[in-house]
Design an enzyme around this catalytic site. Structure first.
Site, PDB file in Angstrom:
ATOM      1  CB  ILE A  71      -0.957   0.181   1.149  1.00 22.11           C
ATOM      2  CG1 ILE A  71      -1.835  -1.205   1.129  1.00 22.11           C
ATOM      3  CG2 ILE A  71      -1.653   1.335   1.334  1.00 22.11           C
ATOM      4  CD1 ILE A  71      -2.667  -1.549  -0.204  1.00 22.11           C
ATOM      5  CG  ASP A  81     -17.832  37.369 -24.643  1.00 20.82           C
ATOM      6  OD1 ASP A  81     -17.612  38.293 -24.261  1.00 20.82           O
ATOM      7  OD2 ASP A  81     -18.065  37.761 -25.974  1.00 20.82           O
TER       8      ASP A  81
END
Length: 525
Positions: free
Chosen positions: A300, A344
């Protein structure tokens, strides 16, 4: 239209939610909402509608407690795997490994908790900055009112700088412009009008007779009737979509979850194979089980969540320096996963502001933004002085004690250009008051203001080049009546011709000629 007649059965107030208000005339709108725009609602009717529609606010989800925020930091799959590994390590006697993993998990949770807590506090502080009141007309009286108390049918009075408090159908619009960028993304202020529109399916940005909650008045003045409050506003509909209880994980969270599951399955498979081989070889089952578990714990990557969290925290810190508030750490990575940004330009890639860089007047080039400027002679015969006087006086931009200058972006740029060379609009208007104006309109494409000066009345005009260039060889001044100047002292040359209204005495500077044109007494050179 509302009344206070006593009755035991209250009729329900008009429902404003299912009507295409932009297609109705002002008379139809006020009739459906049962209100007279000249008097407004009475107190009793306003209370009745307030009970029916509720407060004009967008409700929020219940705030998470500090305990919930902290616990939520440990719900990620990789964190759960680490917690399991720490428990197993402790059971196997590997206390040092268990403590190390535990410290990493707690550190990861603390960093995420601190970031979310600080972001929540900052967002609450920002919400308190909202304007709490607006001006409404009720019972023929204009009064300040909390925006929370607005109801459909209220008549709201608007001025430049006001935040639109609810969805409105405009009933009066005088040179009114609204910044709707928060709602539509279009950062150029939109011109508003009151005439009904034909198309029921118009987008929000094309509904020129409507003003929506959360948008900003930038220019002019107007009056509107409330047609939607709270969640019934367009902003409220957007908030409803955002409040859907569906947690969407960021790309990083999705990849870490997939990685964690694959890693867990792979480690589990390897441990099962190792355990089976050991038992088949005659090894003690208990020993092989402990060996398999130790292998699983070692496989792990306990440092991975901590590294990811620290990296995201550093990203959130950099974003904060750029005035961007990150509420949850994984959101930092989301921007890095964006492939295309469709937006925009104005107000997004640019600052939605303009600036005068250079001016060319009478053969002289000036840069208003620079500090070193030549002295400008205060004389109406000086074209440079007249130019900057026009920039300051023929202008409806308004400066605030705090915050940006309000007004049309072009006018703001001209206002700042005049201010930078010493032409303060407030002082100039006190000495040269505006006595009349012709507002800008689409047909004339010009704006004209008339001002009283010690020498007489002077007119300034600004507008589109195709309208102004034909007048480039002419200067127009309005002189006081009767002219108090002697021929030798008049500021304009004796070759001038005059035009004046019939009611004015037939007298111009000394014995100079005069004439009447379009009812205006005009000095033309």
């Amino acid at each position: 239209m509302t009344n206070e007649s006593d009755t035991n059965v209250e009729t329900p107030p008009p429902s404003p939610t299912t009507t295409a208000w932009h297609t109705l005339s002002v008379a139809d709108v006020t009739q459906r909402l049962e209100v007279d725009p000249h008097t407004g609602l009475n107190a009793r009717e306003a209370r009745r509608r307030a009970r029916h529609y509720g407060p004009n606010t967008i409700p929020e989800h219940r705030q998470r407690s500090l305990t919930r925020i902290f616990v939520d930091q440990f719900t990620d799959f990789m964190i759960l795997v680490l917690i399991g590994a720490a428990l197993v390590s402790g059971m196997l006697g590997e206390r040092l490994d268990a403590v190390a993993i535990f410290i990493i998990v707690v550190l990861n949770g603390v960093i995420g908790f601190v970031q979310e807590y600080r972001a929540d506090r900052a967002m609450q502080a920002l919400k308190q900055l909202a304007t709490p009141t607006t001006r409404v007309r009720r019972e023929q009286q204009v009064m300040p009112l909390s925006t929370l108390d607005l109801v459909p049918g209220d008549i709201v009075l608007l001025e430049a700088g006001d935040l639109i408090p609810a969805d409105l159908r405009l009933v009066e619009a005088v040179q009114l412009k609204v910044d709707e960028s928060t709602l539509t993304g279009e950062s150029v202020p939109v011109d508003k009008q009151t005439e009904p529109l034909d198309d029921r399916k118009l987008s929000l940005g094309d509904r020129r007779n409507m003003a929506y909650k959360g948008t900003l008045m930038t220019y002019g003045r107007g009056t509107g009737v409330v047609i939607g409050t709270g969640l019934q506003t367009e902003l409220g509909q957007i908030a409803t979509l955002l409040h859907i209880d569906e947690e969407i994980k960021t790309p990083l969270q999705q990849r870490l979850a997939i990685f964690g599951r694959r890693l867990a399955l792979a480690v589990l498979a390897i441990c099962v194979v190792l355990f089976a081989i050991g038992v088949l070889r005659g090894e003690p089952p208990v020993l092989m089980f402990l060996t398999a578990v130790s292998l699983a714990v070692a496989a792990i990557p306990e440092a991975l969540p901590a590294v990811v969290t620290i990296s995201l925290a550093l990203g959130a810190r950099k974003m904060a320096k750029k005035q961007a508030l990150i509420r949850r750490l994984p959101a930092v990575e989301t921007l890095g996963s964006v492939t295309y940004i469709c937006s925009d330009k104005t107000g997004t890639l640019t600052q939605n502001s303009m600036r005068v860089e250079q001016v060319h007047v009478a053969g002289t080039m000036l840069r208003p933004s620079t500090k070193e400027q030549p002295a400008i002679k205060d004389d109406l015969k000086n074209p440079i002085h007249l130019f900057f006087l026009a920039l300051a006086l023929n202008n409806d931009a308004k400066a605030q004690t705090e915050g940006p200058t309000l007004g049309d972006p072009t006018e703001v740029a001209l206002y700042l250009a005049a201010s930078e060379v010493g032409y303060d609009k407030v002082n100039l208007e006190a000495a040269t008051p505006r006595i009349q104006e012709l507002p800008f309109d689409s047909d004339r494409q010009c704006m004209t203001t008339l001002h009283r000066t010690p020498q007489g009345i002077i007119s300034f005009t600004k507008g589109s080049p195709e309208k102004l260039l034909p007048l480039r060889r002419k200067n127009f001044f309005l002189c006081a009546n009767p002219c108090s100047h002697k021929p030798a002292e008049c500021p304009w040359p004796p070759t001038a011709s005059w035009s004046r209204p019939n009611t004015w005495r037939m007298k111009a500077c000394g014995s100079w000629p005069w004439r009447i044109t379009n009812g205006t007494r005009l000095l033309q050179t």
